[in-house]
Design a protein around this motif. Structure first.
Motif, mmCIF file in Angstrom:
data_model
loop_
_atom_site.group_PDB
_atom_site.id
_atom_site.type_symbol
_atom_site.label_atom_id
_atom_site.label_comp_id
_atom_site.label_asym_id
_atom_site.label_seq_id
_atom_site.Cartn_x
_atom_site.Cartn_y
_atom_site.Cartn_z
ATOM 1 N N ALA A 141 -16.428 -6.989 124.200
ATOM 2 C CA ALA A 141 -17.405 -6.005 123.732
ATOM 3 C C ALA A 141 -16.804 -5.065 122.690
ATOM 4 C CB ALA A 141 -17.941 -5.198 124.913
ATOM 5 N N ARG A 142 -15.492 -5.141 122.487
ATOM 6 C CA ARG A 142 -14.801 -4.252 121.557
ATOM 7 C C ARG A 142 -14.339 -4.995 120.315
ATOM 8 N NH1 ARG A 142 -14.761 -2.353 126.434
ATOM 9 N NH2 ARG A 142 -14.576 -0.106 126.827
ATOM 10 N N LEU A 143 -14.269 -4.272 119.226
ATOM 11 C CA LEU A 143 -13.760 -4.839 117.980
ATOM 12 C C LEU A 143 -12.276 -5.166 118.133
ATOM 13 C CD1 LEU A 143 -15.483 -2.402 115.458
ATOM 14 C CD2 LEU A 143 -16.109 -4.787 115.896
ATOM 15 N N PRO A 144 -11.783 -6.160 117.389
ATOM 16 C CA PRO A 144 -10.371 -6.580 117.529
ATOM 17 C C PRO A 144 -9.367 -5.441 117.484
ATOM 18 C CG PRO A 144 -11.555 -8.125 116.143
ATOM 19 C CD PRO A 144 -12.519 -7.016 116.434
ATOM 20 N N LYS A 145 -9.599 -4.441 116.634
ATOM 21 C CA LYS A 145 -8.611 -3.354 116.516
ATOM 22 C C LYS A 145 -8.568 -2.462 117.753
ATOM 23 C CE LYS A 145 -11.649 -0.194 113.959
ATOM 24 N NZ LYS A 145 -11.770 0.599 112.703
ATOM 25 N N PHE A 146 -9.624 -2.539 118.589
ATOM 26 C CA PHE A 146 -9.666 -1.729 119.807
ATOM 27 C C PHE A 146 -9.267 -2.530 121.057
ATOM 28 C CE2 PHE A 146 -12.959 0.358 117.093
ATOM 29 C CZ PHE A 146 -12.283 1.555 116.895
ATOM 30 N N ARG A 147 -8.788 -3.750 120.846
ATOM 31 C CA ARG A 147 -8.404 -4.600 121.971
ATOM 32 C C ARG A 147 -6.914 -4.529 122.308
ATOM 33 N NH1 ARG A 147 -11.635 -10.152 120.209
ATOM 34 N NH2 ARG A 147 -13.772 -9.332 120.501
ATOM 35 N N ILE A 148 -6.172 -3.756 121.541
ATOM 36 C CA ILE A 148 -4.713 -3.729 121.695
ATOM 37 C C ILE A 148 -4.307 -3.270 123.091
ATOM 38 C CG2 ILE A 148 -2.567 -2.672 120.888
ATOM 39 C CD1 ILE A 148 -3.847 -2.519 118.106
ATOM 40 N N LYS A 149 -4.969 -2.223 123.603
ATOM 41 C CA LYS A 149 -4.580 -1.717 124.928
ATOM 42 C C LYS A 149 -4.894 -2.747 126.022
ATOM 43 C CE LYS A 149 -8.743 0.855 126.276
ATOM 44 N NZ LYS A 149 -9.258 2.183 126.722
#
Length: 402
Positions: free
Chosen positions: A282-290
């Motif tokens: 549900a999150r954009l790739p840049k917000f998947r790091i965590k």
């Protein structure tokens, strides 16, 4: 054509993971001895576990591999069923593959695959019941419930879950059948409230954490809670939450028999995987790091816990007292029997606990030799040392009676 190729790749990866998993378990079996509890089941109890283990050793010889073979086979079947049950829950084949792999490497699942216990049978029957419910196969659903009464004792939380699920779905027929099986369970087993009230909640949570791996257990709690407040409640969710809830309540007063509850919780893995990927995608790739970072930590913890289950011998090196090892009660007997056979001894007098374990390996009760862990200066003794990876984990004194 491309989808067929992807499907074949998924199946290839699944069976490769299963083969690797089974090979690890076979290695673990090679380092195990029959425990006292297992020996009692094998020689003295007359329940279905006694029948299964005796039948296996009758066919394949009395050895550890034959003893544990039925549970390895069940483990394989349960992995396949987890994959099938995941289909309505996880739309992507890759997600189902991940779910099955995570399930097969849970520390508690690994242990249930090689130890004499009811967990594998409970998981198998429960997954069949869930599969039949998912596919609206009501007759098969009821028939499998009838089969569950053969094992009987662990299934009370499943029957209660069926009542709750029937009430939730406003399905009177389902709720009534759940009630009938609950009453049948109480008639067969009764209610056992023993001992003085004493809290074991923390101990129970600790065992759950060990079975799942600590971080995955935390995510289990999170997933159960999240579904309770805002997501669709499936039969699988009712099975898991009922088992965990009843176990937690019982543990406030007395020590629960965890074999009656844990199998219904470890099969929750497909829902946990769905919840994770729903949040992740549900999150954009840049917000998947965590999420990726947390995943690495969780999988590392799972790897370490699973490795400790499989390669448990190595932990002896780091323990001052070998008896503190969680697998100590599954060690010693086989190596001791081999040492006695090398000395040409097949009959010894020793304590009941050890005697019943040695019996499995062909060392029977006799009066010519006494085997103890304490030194006796009144006779010439042979010292027998049991070592793992060069470290002594036990020592016995063999005394010949003149």
């Amino acid at each position: 054509m491309k989808s067929i190729s992807i499907f074949k790749n998924e199946l290839f990866l699944l069976f490769s993971a299963i083969i690797f998993n089974i090979l690890l378990l076979i290695y673990s079996v090679s380092n195990l001895s029959i425990s006292y509890k297992e020996a009692i089941i094998y020689f003295q109890k007359t329940n279905f576990l006694t029948i299964v283990t005796n039948a296996s050793t009758m066919l394949f010889g009395r050895n550890d591999y034959a003893l544990r073979l039925p549970f390895l086979i069940l483990h394989f079947l349960n992995i396949f069923l987890i994959y099938k049950v995941s289909k309505p829950i996880l739309k992507r084949k890759s997600d189902r593959l991940i779910s099955a792999i995570l399930y097969m490497f849970l520390p508690g699942v690994l242990a249930s695959a090689i130890l004499i216990n009811e967990a594998g049978f409970v998981i198998f029957i429960t997954l069949l019941i869930i599969y039949f419910e998912q596919n609206k196969m009501f007759k098969s659903f009821i028939f499998t419930l009838l089969v569950s009464l053969i094992i009987s004792e662990p299934f009370i939380s499943l029957y209660i879950a069926i009542i709750f699920f029937g009430i939730f779905k406003r399905d009177k027929k389902l709720a009534i059948f759940g009630l009938i099986f609950c009453l049948a369970w109480f008639w067969l087993n009764g209610i056992d409230a023993y001992g003085k009230p004493k809290g074991y909640f923390i101990d129970t949570i600790g065992v759950f954490a060990a079975v799942f791996s600590p971080l995955i257990f935390i995510y289990f709690i999170y997933t159960v809670y999240r579904i309770a407040i805002k997501e669709e409640k499936t039969f699988l969710w009712f099975v898991a939450i009922t088992a965990f809830g009843i176990c937690s309540i019982i543990s406030i007063r007395q020590r629960p028999s965890l074999e009656m509850f844990l199998p219904f919780c470890v099969i929750f893995m497909p829902v946990m995987v769905r919840t994770f990927f729903s949040s992740y995608r549900a999150r954009l790739p840049k917000f998947r790091i965590k999420y990726k970072f947390i995943t690495i930590i969780v999988l590392t913890t799972l790897f370490l816990n699973s490795s400790a289950t499989i390669f448990h011998d190595f932990l002896y090196v780091f323990l001052k007292d070998p008896k503190d090892h969680f697998a100590y009660k599954y060690d010693v007997a086989k190596e001791l029997a081999q040492k006695l056979n090398e000395l040409g001894i097949s009959y010894v007098k020793t304590d009941q606990n050890l005697a019943v374990r040695l019996k499995f390996y062909g060392v029977l009760k006799g009066k010519e030799y006494i085997l103890t862990r304490s030194k006796n200066d009144n006779c010439d003794q042979t010292v027998i040392k049991i070592k793992k990876l060069g470290k002594q984990i036990d020592k016995f004194y063999l005394c010949k009676i003149i």
